[in-house]
Design an enzyme around this catalytic site. Structure first.
Site, short mmCIF file in Angstrom:
data_model
loop_
_atom_site.label_atom_id
_atom_site.label_comp_id
_atom_site.label_asym_id
_atom_site.label_seq_id
_atom_site.Cartn_x
_atom_site.Cartn_y
_atom_site.Cartn_z
N GLY A 13 0.82 -1.21 0.00
CA GLY A 13 0.00 0.00 0.00
C GLY A 13 0.85 1.26 0.00
O GLY A 13 2.08 1.21 0.12
N MET A 15 1.24 3.68 2.27
CA MET A 15 2.05 3.85 3.48
C MET A 15 3.01 2.69 3.67
O MET A 15 4.11 2.87 4.20
CB MET A 15 1.14 4.00 4.70
CG MET A 15 0.68 5.41 4.97
SD MET A 15 2.03 6.63 5.12
CE MET A 15 2.99 5.93 6.46
N HIS A 158 -8.26 15.71 2.98
CA HIS A 158 -7.33 14.68 2.51
C HIS A 158 -7.51 14.45 1.01
O HIS A 158 -8.46 14.94 0.41
CB HIS A 158 -7.55 13.37 3.27
CG HIS A 158 -7.02 13.38 4.66
ND1 HIS A 158 -7.72 13.94 5.71
CD2 HIS A 158 -5.86 12.92 5.19
CE1 HIS A 158 -7.01 13.81 6.83
NE2 HIS A 158 -5.88 13.20 6.53
N LYS A 162 -8.88 8.78 -0.07
CA LYS A 162 -9.10 8.38 1.33
C LYS A 162 -10.52 7.86 1.50
O LYS A 162 -11.48 8.47 1.02
CB LYS A 162 -8.85 9.56 2.27
CG LYS A 162 -8.87 9.15 3.74
CD LYS A 162 -8.33 10.25 4.63
CE LYS A 162 -8.38 9.87 6.10
NZ LYS A 162 -7.57 8.68 6.40
#
Length: 270
Positions: A13, A15, A158, A162
């Site tokens: 992913g 992150m 964001h 998200k």
């Protein structure tokens, strides 16, 4: 002391890739495992290659956490809520540190994580950055000092991808405001205003979630009184700051007694 041996959950992913890169650049930590969901196209690939590193790490992405647990000292986890809750139970069984940056967790998810923390150290935060955790402390202090005659609104923005709202950071700021006032956020929050809502309820903590573009994360806590406003804000410009905070949390939790900790504990703010 030898390098702390870490697993990254959600390795392919956004992150996860940043975490792998950050860990590879940070002294004192090393990636020994990389996890993804069953059926992920990244399974079998080298975690370093997926993260865009110049050289492979020699760590293949897998969907089998049990094969990694015996050699690990900690897990850093920015995965989906279901995966993070399942990982908390596995990390608790292995008695290793678990750092959770996953957002969108339900009350049941949080209860299960708290149960796992009876057996292993867990650091969970809606935001791993130093700046946001300092902001939460300021919000708590302002809410305590100003009283209910000041209306509190939490505004966050964001990127368009998200999936949860309000953000984990917005909720963390809301919780800080509620703590400052000595109330429960569950009974003092207002979300999703639309139509003829009537006047604002005194004492509510309002939330507004904006989505668009590639915004990493903007948060504001607005205290609106009679004839004046106080605005406390934080702007995240690079996701690597969350990864650096998560690695710091893992090192802090290494060898610590079981318990549920916050990033404020890691940073010595509590």
């Amino acid at each position: 002391m030898s390098d702390m041996r870490l697993i990254v959950n959600g390795a392919a992913g956004r992150m996860g890739r940043i975490l792998i890169k950050t860990i590879s650049e940070t002294p004192g930590v090393t990636v020994i495992g990389a996890l993804e969901r069953s059926g992920s196209p990244a399974l079998g690939q080298d975690a370093g290659t997926v993260a865009g590193l110049a050289e492979p790490l020699g760590v293949a992405i897998t969907d089998d956490p049990l094969s990694l647990m015996l050699d690990a000292e900690g897990v850093i986890d920015f995965a989906a809520p279901k995966a993070s809750v399942e990982m908390s139970a596995l990390a608790a069984q292995a008695r290793i540190a678990h750092v959770i940056g996953t957002t969108g967790l339900s009350e049941d998810d949080l209860a299960r994580i708290a149960a796992a923390a009876r057996h292993a150290p867990i650091v969970r935060s809606g935001n791993m950055s130093l700046g946001v955790n300092l902001l939460a402390g300021l919000v708590r202090a302002a809410a305590r000092a100003l009283g209910p005659e000041f209306d509190i609104e939490i505004v966050e923005m964001h990127h368009r991808m998200k999936v949860d709202a309000p953000s984990g950071t917005a909720l963390m700021l809301g919780e800080a405001a509620a703590e400052g006032r000595g109330v429960s956020l569950l009974t003092h929050s207002a979300r999703g205003r639309d139509g003829m809502t009537g006047a604002r309820k005194i004492g509510d903590i309002g939330f507004a979630a904006l989505r668009g573009g590639t915004v990493v994360g903007d948060h504001q806590a607005i205290f609106a009184g009679e004839g004046e406003r106080i605005v406390l804000s934080h702007h995240a410009e690079d996701r690597s700051l969350f990864a650096r905070g998560a690695v710091r949390a893992a090192l802090w939790a290494r060898g610590r007694k079981p318990g549920l900790y916050a990033m404020a504990d890691v940073l010595g703010l509590n």
